[in-house]
Design an enzyme around this catalytic site. Sequence first.
Site, PDB file in Angstrom:
ATOM      1  CG  ASP A   1     -11.849   1.002   3.719  1.00  0.00           C
ATOM      2  OD1 ASP A   1     -11.962   1.191   4.943  1.00  0.00           O
ATOM      3  OD2 ASP A   1     -12.699   1.386   2.889  1.00  0.00           O
TER       4      ASP A   1
ATOM      5  CG  HIS B   1     -12.275   7.324   9.692  1.00  0.00           C
ATOM      6  ND1 HIS B   1     -13.621   7.628   9.636  1.00  0.00           N
ATOM      7  CD2 HIS B   1     -12.123   6.124   9.052  1.00  0.00           C
ATOM      8  CE1 HIS B   1     -14.261   6.656   8.989  1.00  0.00           C
ATOM      9  NE2 HIS B   1     -13.376   5.737   8.638  1.00  0.00           N
TER      10      HIS B   1
END
EC number: 1.11.1.19
Length: 501
Positions: free
Chosen positions: A228, A367
């Site tokens: 991330d 996403h």
Amino acid sequence: MRLSPSFLSLALVIFVGEVVARNVVARASNPASVTGTRKVSLLKNVAGLPAVPTAQQVAVSSLNTDDIQGDILVGMHKQQQRFYFFTINDAATFKTHLAADIAPVVASVTQLSSVSTQPLVALNIAFSQTGLNALGVTDNVGDALFTAGQASNTVGNLKETTDNWVAQFKTPGIHGVILLASDDKSLIDQQEASIQSTFGAAISKVYSLDGAIRPGAEAGHEMFGFLDGIAQPAISGLGTPLPGQLVVDEGVIIVGGTNDPIARPADGWMTGGSFLAFRQLEQLVPEFNKYLLDNAPAVDGKSLQDRADLLGARMVGRWKSGAPIDLTPLADDPALGADPQRNNNFDFTHANFSITTDQTHCPFSAHIRKTRPRADLVAPANSIIRSGIPYGSEVSAAEAAANATTNERGLAFVSYQSQLNKGFQFLQNTWANNPGFIFGKNVQPGQDPIIGQNSGAIRSVVGLDPANPTGALSMGQFVVSRGGEYFFSPPISALTGKLAA
């Protein structure tokens, strides 16, 4: 090092430091801080992520990094962190300690860029609108979402209700947040105790949330397992951008910076600050994993788990290693994921493929495509710097076996931007929640399958099966908002100036 004093958030970010055994802790001369000699960095560079700005980069930067709170530009490199939300009971006493005891130990970007200048506890602080009001600061700060507060219109602004929110986020009682970060939780505990002792009855703790980097090989990965923070933007004038990294003007993140178009208070006290969006996002990991297995696309020669991993990668737009599916559509490539020179260098365009119809590489709904559309829509003004951290325990064997969450875990989401309606709010509502975005495609993509909200209703997402790019999958919510608030992280100079006056 540019920028003038002002605009620091009510997020009192305290980066506490490395393990006590590896640093020398001394009695603090300042009662609000834990002091000592740091021998190792309090921040962690994870393979595949943009690195923390170096002291050399900061020294030649055009930004006034001495006055910008460190968390704003450090990004997702913290190891332990506590978010300490508070209310102000006695404004006069609070202001006295803010200027005398807190401001001197607030960690700047400059300090955090070198181990030799990092404190054991790096301290930042940010304020909500009600917090500024409590301090008698009634200026129009130029951000209607901040002024209204996050809870004011969640249905219209974020496509969610407050039904699942932590009670303390539902009311305007939170005046500020203190962030404590370290790789040693005991130092965070000491720092919190010091702050409470310093302020005494002038503040009350309303709520707190602890986050931590995940263990071992999962370091840098969020709770679903994906690396991330790869696509953080680079700030013009600070360091050298990586291949494929979006470069944005300072004013996109820093209030009063180059190309911040909003009129701010004439005395300039906000210049050098940034708006902080905080969100406590619960992640239903066992349920997410079960969904992937139950809906795994049919691919010849792949096991069920491999096909489930493929579905997850197409929902996110990256494999768990961080490798983008736009570059490696059918199989993970961990070496690619760990290489910041390559893992962000793509834009969804491919020779002999139309960007309006091609989902064989990356779905329109993925996403990372919904939240940074690259060649689909170049929009540097709609950028944020993320500085969040996972919270909660790892999935237990019992939870995995039952495919059901019993212990809350997720992401303590933090983003910094100079305008909430161009940053977090825009990305969430105009892009992630909007089934029609990305526009101009041959199909309607549906909501972002990871963070997209649909007012509690079932979501429909298109393009996740590589063999059926126009087919839709229905899914519930795997990320559940537990609430949040908007804060302003002021420049360090404002802590002894405007906010202490």
